[in-house]
Design a protein around this motif. Sequence first.
Motif, mmCIF file in Angstrom:
data_model
loop_
_atom_site.group_PDB
_atom_site.id
_atom_site.type_symbol
_atom_site.label_atom_id
_atom_site.label_comp_id
_atom_site.label_asym_id
_atom_site.label_seq_id
_atom_site.Cartn_x
_atom_site.Cartn_y
_atom_site.Cartn_z
ATOM 1 N N LEU A 180 0.827 -1.211 0.000
ATOM 2 C CA LEU A 180 0.000 0.000 0.000
ATOM 3 C C LEU A 180 0.858 1.257 0.000
ATOM 4 C CD1 LEU A 180 -2.884 -1.017 2.415
ATOM 5 C CD2 LEU A 180 -2.961 -0.779 -0.064
ATOM 6 N N ALA A 181 1.981 1.234 0.708
ATOM 7 C CA ALA A 181 2.889 2.380 0.694
ATOM 8 C C ALA A 181 3.464 2.589 -0.701
ATOM 9 C CB ALA A 181 3.997 2.180 1.720
ATOM 10 N N ALA A 182 3.814 1.500 -1.394
ATOM 11 C CA ALA A 182 4.337 1.619 -2.757
ATOM 12 C C ALA A 182 3.275 2.155 -3.709
ATOM 13 C CB ALA A 182 4.847 0.257 -3.238
ATOM 14 N N VAL A 183 2.049 1.699 -3.554
ATOM 15 C CA VAL A 183 0.959 2.198 -4.398
ATOM 16 C C VAL A 183 0.757 3.690 -4.180
ATOM 17 C CG1 VAL A 183 -1.547 2.110 -4.744
ATOM 18 C CG2 VAL A 183 -0.229 0.002 -4.669
ATOM 19 N N LEU A 184 0.736 4.108 -2.928
ATOM 20 C CA LEU A 184 0.584 5.536 -2.642
ATOM 21 C C LEU A 184 1.760 6.346 -3.164
ATOM 22 C CD1 LEU A 184 -0.929 5.458 0.955
ATOM 23 C CD2 LEU A 184 -2.062 6.088 -1.172
ATOM 24 N N PHE A 185 2.971 5.815 -3.039
ATOM 25 C CA PHE A 185 4.147 6.524 -3.541
ATOM 26 C C PHE A 185 4.075 6.703 -5.052
ATOM 27 C CE2 PHE A 185 8.404 6.252 -5.422
ATOM 28 C CZ PHE A 185 8.954 7.426 -4.912
ATOM 29 N N PHE A 186 3.783 5.620 -5.775
ATOM 30 C CA PHE A 186 3.712 5.719 -7.225
ATOM 31 C C PHE A 186 2.510 6.545 -7.689
ATOM 32 C CE2 PHE A 186 6.381 1.811 -7.084
ATOM 33 C CZ PHE A 186 7.491 2.384 -7.692
ATOM 34 N N ALA A 187 1.440 6.527 -6.916
ATOM 35 C CA ALA A 187 0.283 7.344 -7.276
ATOM 36 C C ALA A 187 0.609 8.830 -7.124
ATOM 37 C CB ALA A 187 -0.912 6.976 -6.406
ATOM 38 N N ARG A 188 1.383 9.156 -6.116
ATOM 39 C CA ARG A 188 1.732 10.572 -5.910
ATOM 40 C C ARG A 188 2.774 11.054 -6.915
ATOM 41 N NH1 ARG A 188 -2.051 13.174 -3.178
ATOM 42 N NH2 ARG A 188 -2.700 11.958 -1.397
ATOM 43 N N THR A 189 3.697 10.181 -7.300
ATOM 44 C CA THR A 189 4.769 10.622 -8.185
ATOM 45 C C THR A 189 4.423 10.479 -9.661
ATOM 46 O OG1 THR A 189 5.796 8.442 -8.066
ATOM 47 C CG2 THR A 189 6.562 10.103 -6.497
ATOM 48 N N SER A 190 3.366 9.733 -9.980
ATOM 49 C CA SER A 190 2.980 9.546 -11.369
ATOM 50 C C SER A 190 2.334 10.814 -11.910
ATOM 51 C CB SER A 190 1.997 8.377 -11.481
ATOM 52 O OG SER A 190 1.533 8.278 -12.798
ATOM 53 N N GLY A 191 2.615 11.134 -13.176
ATOM 54 C CA GLY A 191 2.039 12.324 -13.786
ATOM 55 C C GLY A 191 0.620 12.119 -14.273
ATOM 56 N N ASN A 192 0.170 10.885 -14.416
ATOM 57 C CA ASN A 192 -1.163 10.614 -14.936
ATOM 58 C C ASN A 192 -2.224 10.539 -13.862
ATOM 59 O OD1 ASN A 192 -0.156 10.457 -17.498
ATOM 60 N ND2 ASN A 192 0.206 8.258 -17.385
#
Length: 108
Positions: free
Chosen positions: A52-64
């Motif tokens: 879940l931490a990885a999902v949140l990290f990638f969701a915040r850093t993703s441009g889409n």
Amino acid sequence: MEIREKLLKFRFHIVFAFVFSLLTFSLVTYSPGFLTVLSYFWPLLLSTALFLAAVLFFARTSGNFPATSSAAGEGSFAFKAAAEGILDYVVSGELEEPLLHTSFANLD
């Protein structure tokens, strides 16, 4: 005699209360402690938390991601269109023919 009639009237309630009390007592007495359950499941809980931490990290850093998109209209539209395509694929098990055709046509 009046007490016996009332007891017979509520016999199912009394039996249900007795069985419920017996089940509750046995669950409290024979169930494992919280720390025992936690020590057994800690790898699963840790891996879920890291995922879940990885999902949140990638969701915040993703441009889409719509929340981080500068243009509210086009970023959220692209995200919704991609999500609907994935959902259609997951639900039906196959992509629509025009979508497949345009995907392969773009490869040429």
